[in-house]
Design a protein around this motif. Structure first.
Motif, PDB file in Angstrom:
ATOM      1  N   UNK A 173       0.827  -1.209   0.000  1.00  0.00           N
ATOM      2  CA  UNK A 173       0.000   0.000   0.000  1.00  0.00           C
ATOM      3  C   UNK A 173       0.860   1.257   0.000  1.00  0.00           C
ATOM      4  N   UNK A 174       2.153   1.083   0.288  1.00  0.00           N
ATOM      5  CA  UNK A 174       3.052   2.233   0.347  1.00  0.00           C
ATOM      6  C   UNK A 174       4.082   2.105  -0.769  1.00  0.00           C
ATOM      7  N   UNK A 175       4.831   3.187  -0.976  1.00  0.00           N
ATOM      8  CA  UNK A 175       5.989   3.051  -1.851  1.00  0.00           C
ATOM      9  C   UNK A 175       7.116   3.950  -1.355  1.00  0.00           C
ATOM     10  N   UNK A 186       9.422  -0.588   5.660  1.00  0.00           N
ATOM     11  CA  UNK A 186       8.527  -1.679   6.024  1.00  0.00           C
ATOM     12  C   UNK A 186       9.141  -3.031   5.673  1.00  0.00           C
ATOM     13  N   UNK A 187       9.801  -3.094   4.508  1.00  0.00           N
ATOM     14  CA  UNK A 187      10.409  -4.369   4.131  1.00  0.00           C
ATOM     15  C   UNK A 187      11.530  -4.726   5.109  1.00  0.00           C
ATOM     16  N   UNK A 188      12.297  -3.728   5.518  1.00  0.00           N
ATOM     17  CA  UNK A 188      13.324  -3.944   6.544  1.00  0.00           C
ATOM     18  C   UNK A 188      12.683  -4.419   7.841  1.00  0.00           C
ATOM     19  N   UNK A 189      11.630  -3.706   8.268  1.00  0.00           N
ATOM     20  CA  UNK A 189      11.025  -3.986   9.567  1.00  0.00           C
ATOM     21  C   UNK A 189      10.374  -5.366   9.589  1.00  0.00           C
ATOM     22  N   UNK A 190       9.721  -5.746   8.492  1.00  0.00           N
ATOM     23  CA  UNK A 190       9.062  -7.054   8.453  1.00  0.00           C
ATOM     24  C   UNK A 190      10.095  -8.166   8.605  1.00  0.00           C
ATOM     25  N   UNK A 220       0.590  -5.925  -8.323  1.00  0.00           N
ATOM     26  CA  UNK A 220       1.885  -5.992  -7.629  1.00  0.00           C
ATOM     27  C   UNK A 220       1.855  -7.051  -6.531  1.00  0.00           C
ATOM     28  N   UNK A 221       0.712  -7.178  -5.878  1.00  0.00           N
ATOM     29  CA  UNK A 221       0.595  -8.189  -4.819  1.00  0.00           C
ATOM     30  C   UNK A 221       0.722  -9.593  -5.405  1.00  0.00           C
ATOM     31  N   UNK A 278       3.338   3.106  10.018  1.00  0.00           N
ATOM     32  CA  UNK A 278       3.661   3.478   8.637  1.00  0.00           C
ATOM     33  C   UNK A 278       2.552   3.093   7.673  1.00  0.00           C
ATOM     34  N   UNK A 279       1.768   2.088   8.045  1.00  0.00           N
ATOM     35  CA  UNK A 279       0.625   1.756   7.196  1.00  0.00           C
ATOM     36  C   UNK A 279      -0.447   2.829   7.329  1.00  0.00           C
ATOM     37  N   UNK A 280      -0.550   3.334   8.534  1.00  0.00           N
ATOM     38  CA  UNK A 280      -1.544   4.367   8.789  1.00  0.00           C
ATOM     39  C   UNK A 280      -1.112   5.682   8.149  1.00  0.00           C
ATOM     40  N   UNK A 281       0.156   6.041   8.340  1.00  0.00           N
ATOM     41  CA  UNK A 281       0.682   7.286   7.772  1.00  0.00           C
ATOM     42  C   UNK A 281       1.987   7.017   7.041  1.00  0.00           C
TER      43      UNK A 281
END
Lengths: 333, 286, 255
Positions: free
Chosen positions: A119-121, A128-132, A222-223, B275-278
């Protein structure tokens, strides 16, 4: 995102080179089959290379074809590896069942994390990819009773393949098995990237705003790519567990995510064969440089990256393409 | 009560270090749109420079800090002019790869010069040991850290909000084209800002050498934290990362103190949700 | 106009950017097959209006109807499926892909084959026939295999139109199709617009007055986000206020 490094592959090959383009890869596949016969000492290393090629190929679908830059691809490799390892210790050690389960679990992890992350870019996606991946790494590190924690999963052994072929100490079964998996995965990826779906992924990479404006459901597209890539990465992880009979915590690490990215870029992203060129080059360079001092190898990788980004965008295959093109142009005149 | 004060104190000290290191990254990324994973390299270099100046050359802490900061500022300035500036406007992938390369090269060089082990900070005697405040023992050096960090942050905010230089940066973050049109030399502005950002990181690295250990894997090991501070704080902002860094410092300290088993998983789960929220961070547009 | 129901309609369409009202209370109707142009001085909110129609921007208040259906809350993608096509003011193509592939991507999305994972794109003959027909219509057949980025700018604009036509729109929004093309060549755009199927409603936004007046049956003048006047080209050309505000402005800009 415009990415000139991928420009070359999208132009139709010039007539006359098509033959070479088809025959050379075929020769390479056949030559690979002969490794256990002619260089038995190298069979285990060759299996490692095959597994990493599969992993890098899965990443190519994201980085090269869809333009998704992830720093956490190891999360999916590790998910597959731990699934296969834990299943072998607790449920069944059939290689095919555990490999398929590894794929399925990785695909599921990819579906869950991907449906959030995609949902982000830009920066948010990178972080997020790092954090996951970091979270999965920490979870595996803490759940020592299941994962072995920092020591990894040791003594994982698998039943004979199809009930017939034992995983022998010379690693022949492991090699043919992983090569077969890689070949199947390669055929699949080639199919996918040449399908309308695969073309639409390129469209998204080139200009996602325009894709949206022609009615493409970008997020779902993309998903879908992310889940396919996750399944293949999970397969690579499961194979790794099976052929080494060990799952290390490293299989979920940022280092591995970085390594596989470098391997792919070294060969050339978005070219299908980039992984096949980049992984062996990377492993040989590592073997050569890391022997004496790990610092040498860090330096080597760093220099590779700087040279690649500053002077050779498109990797080794991109370079070959350009050289051949300028030669061809010179020859015609 | 003791636990609360201890967590607050350590958390704030940790958050300040994170802020000093990351704020430059936030501003330069907002300014140049460059995905620079290698920002931690400059914090590490600051740490090594300060430790060497103190341990080998016998300089005092307060002489070593500004000197280390100045040295790294120069390194940052030169790297921006020679290398970084070549990759402006290139794809995100190229920038990620390039900065990964810088990380690896720096790790190798540092390993060759200083060896693979972490560098201990040798503090002067009067900064060693504990101070008792309200019946609670706290390490003396952290007080210095918090005081020094506060002074730098105040100075930074004054520069950013009140000076012409700060106004130029803010203008260029908002609208680069407009900034160029009104005669701001953005090339030079980028280089100077980048240099200052790396200098701040160096200061953070040096000041926080006993919080984030100075070792060759530094830029890789802490990269998640720096990136998270910037992503959560919002690009181009200097207040957002402050809130983000303090929150993460406090939350991380609290987690390690109260739930050592769970490590940092909670924090990252929270960051993930946030980060999903904002996606553009707490100060960014939704 | 004709008595048919409007294909595109807005009621009280309003959009604020912060405190600034860029679109103010616009009631607008477009009928099937109509050829309409919107003109207005720089900053009149023309592109914002198109973005509100296409769904790229959400209105602060007011509604958009497409074929009688309220699409105000619908995404861009849904509106496209319902027949709303647009081109962009700034050329937006797939630069490294061939001209043919550019159009194929749109055809594939429109005909619902873009989810085909396991059949090669090249074997989609029916879709490629349509691609070639579209390229023929805009006169790009000779460069079908050239990467879009290697086309001269004017021909990129034509490709842009072909990509949009591939979606079989019922309404076509053309945001400055002639931007960046020398005035002497804008007749190419006009001749292509002339070949469009008669039942497509076309809304054109452009600065090129020559193009606008030759193309449009009716013209809407937008000033400061609101409709100032609407009428036939002759009426607009004769309107004192338009002359003063709009044409005066463009004289000024040209000077």
């Amino acid at each position: 995102m415009t990415d000139r490094s991928n420009a070359a592959v999208l132009v139709l090959p010039q007539a006359g080179t098509v033959g070479a383009r088809k025959i050379l890869p075929m020769l390479l596949w056949v030559a690979a089959l002969a490794i256990p016969t002619f260089a038995p000492g190298y069979t285990p290393l060759a299996s490692q290379i095959v597994v990493m090629i599969l992993f890098a190929l899965s990443l190519d679908l994201l980085v090269g074809f869809t333009g998704i830059v992830t720093l956490g691809h190891a999360a999916l490799f590790g998910a597959g590896a731990y699934t296969a390892g834990i299943m072998a210790l607790r449920l069944t050690n059939d290689p095919l069942i555990t490999a398929l389960s590894g794929m399925a679990v990785a695909a599921l992890v990819g579906l869950v994390t991907g449906s959030c992350m995609l949902r982000t870019k830009g920066l948010a996606f990178l972080v997020l990819s790092l954090a996951a991946a970091f979270m999965l790494h920490e979870l595996a590190n803490m759940a020592t009773s299941v994962t072995g924690g920092d020591d990894g999963l040791q003594g994982v052994s698998f039943a004979p393949l199809l009930g017939v072929f034992e995983f022998d100490f010379r690693g022949q079964t492991a090699f043919y098995y992983s090569l077969a998996c890689l070949f199947a995965a390669f055929l699949l990826v080639r199919r996918v990237v040449n399908s309308p779906f695969g073309w639409s992924l390129r469209g998204i990479r080139e200009n996602d705003g325009r894709m949206r404006a022609i009615g493409c459901p970008i997020y779902r597209r993309r998903l879908a790519a992310y889940v396919i890539s996750s399944a293949l990465a999970g397969l690579a992880g499961a194979l790794q567990a099976q052929i080494t009979q060990f799952v290390a915590l490293r299989s979920l690490s940022l280092e591995l995510s970085g390594d596989v990215l470098i391997m792919l870029i070294l060969g050339g992203a978005g070219r299908l064969y980039g992984a096949f060129v980049g992984v062996p080059l990377f492993m040989f360079a590592q073997d050569l440089l890391a022997k004496e001092d790990p610092a040498n190898w860090y330096l080597g990788q760093g220099v590779i990256l700087l040279v690649m980004t500053l002077f050779v965008p498109g990797g080794v295959l991109g370079l070959v393409e350009r050289v051949r093109r300028s030669l061809g142009r010179g020859g015609r005149r | 009560m003791t636990a609360v004060v201890t967590i607050l104190f350590f958390g704030v000290a940790y958050g300040m270090i994170l802020y000093l290191i990351s704020v430059g990254l936030s501003v330069t990324m907002g300014l140049m749109g460059f995905v620079n994973l290698a920002h931690g390299v400059f914090a590490m270099l600051g740490g090594y420079a300060a430790v060497t100046l103190m341990n080998q050359l016998g300089l005092s802490l307060f002489a070593a800090l500004p000197l280390a900061c100045a040295m790294v500022t120069v390194v940052g300035f030169v790297l921006e002019r020679t290398l970084y500036s070549r990759l402006y406007g290139r794809s995100e992938l190229d920038q990620v790869l390039f900065s990964m390369g810088l990380i690896l090269i720096s790790m190798a060089l540092v390993r060759v010069v200083w060896g693979p082990l972490a560098q201990p900070v040798q503090l002067p005697d009067y900064l060693k040991g504990q101070s008792v405040v309200g019946g609670i023992e706290l390490p003396t050096y952290r007080f210095v850290l918090v005081a020094f960090g506060t002074a730098v942050i105040v100075a930074l905010w004054v520069i950013f909000e009140r000076t012409l230089f700060g106004a130029r940066i803010r203008a260029a973050v908002d609208n680069r084209g407009m900034a160029q049109a009104i005669g701001i030399d953005t090339g030079r502005l980028f280089a100077v800002t980048f240099g200052l950002g790396t200098g701040l990181a160096a200061l953070g690295g040096a000041l926080g050498a006993d919080v984030l250990a100075i070792a060759p894997n530094y830029p890789l090991h802490y990269i998640v934290y720096f990136m998270v501070v910037v992503a959560v704080g919002g690009l181009g902002s200097i207040r957002g990362p402050f809130i983000a860094a303090l929150s993460i410092g406090l939350a991380d300290t609290a987690c390690k103190y109260l739930l050592p088993e769970m490590g940092s998983v909670f924090i990252f789960a929270f960051v993930f949700a946030l980060l999903l929220w904002r996606p553009n961070g707490i100060t960014g547009k939704r | 106009m004709s008595g048919s129901a409007p294909i595109l309609e807005t009621r009280g369409l309003t959009r604020f950017f912060g405190p600034v009202r860029v679109t103010g209370d616009v009631d607008f109707t477009l009928h099937p097959g109509e050829r309409r142009a919107i003109i207005g001085p720089n900053g009149a909110g023309k592109t914002t209006f198109v973005n509100l129609l296409s769904g790229r921007l959400a209105p602060s208040s007011g509604q958009v109807f497409l074929g009688g259906e309220n699409v105000t809350a619908m995404s861009e993608a849904r509106r496209i499926k319902l027949g709303l096509g647009r081109t962009f003011q700034i050329t937006s193509l797939f630069p490294n892909l061939s001209v043919r592939k550019n159009v194929f991507l749109a055809v594939a999305e429109h005909e619902g084959v873009a989810w085909n994972l396991f059949r090669s794109a090249a074997s989609h003959r029916r879709q490629f026939d349509r691609v070639d027909e579209l390229l023929d219509r805009v006169g790009l057949s000779d460069v079908a295999e050239v990467p879009a980025q290697d086309l001269p700018y004017g021909r990129q604009r034509l490709l842009e139109i072909a990509v949009t036509l591939a979606l079989r729109p019922r309404v076509l929004l053309l945001d400055e199709p002639a931007a960046g093309i020398p005035t002497s060549e804008s007749h190419i755009i006009l001749s292509i617009l002339d070949t469009l199927p008669k039942d497509i409603a076309v809304l054109l936004i452009d600065h090129d007055m020559d193009l606008v007046f030759r193309f449009a049956q009716r013209i809407t003048v937008l000033v400061q986000g609101s409709v100032m006047v609407e009428g036939t080209p002759a009426e607009i050309a004769a309107n004192e206020r338009v002359r003063k505000i709009y044409l005066g402005e463009s004289d000024h800009a040209a000077a």
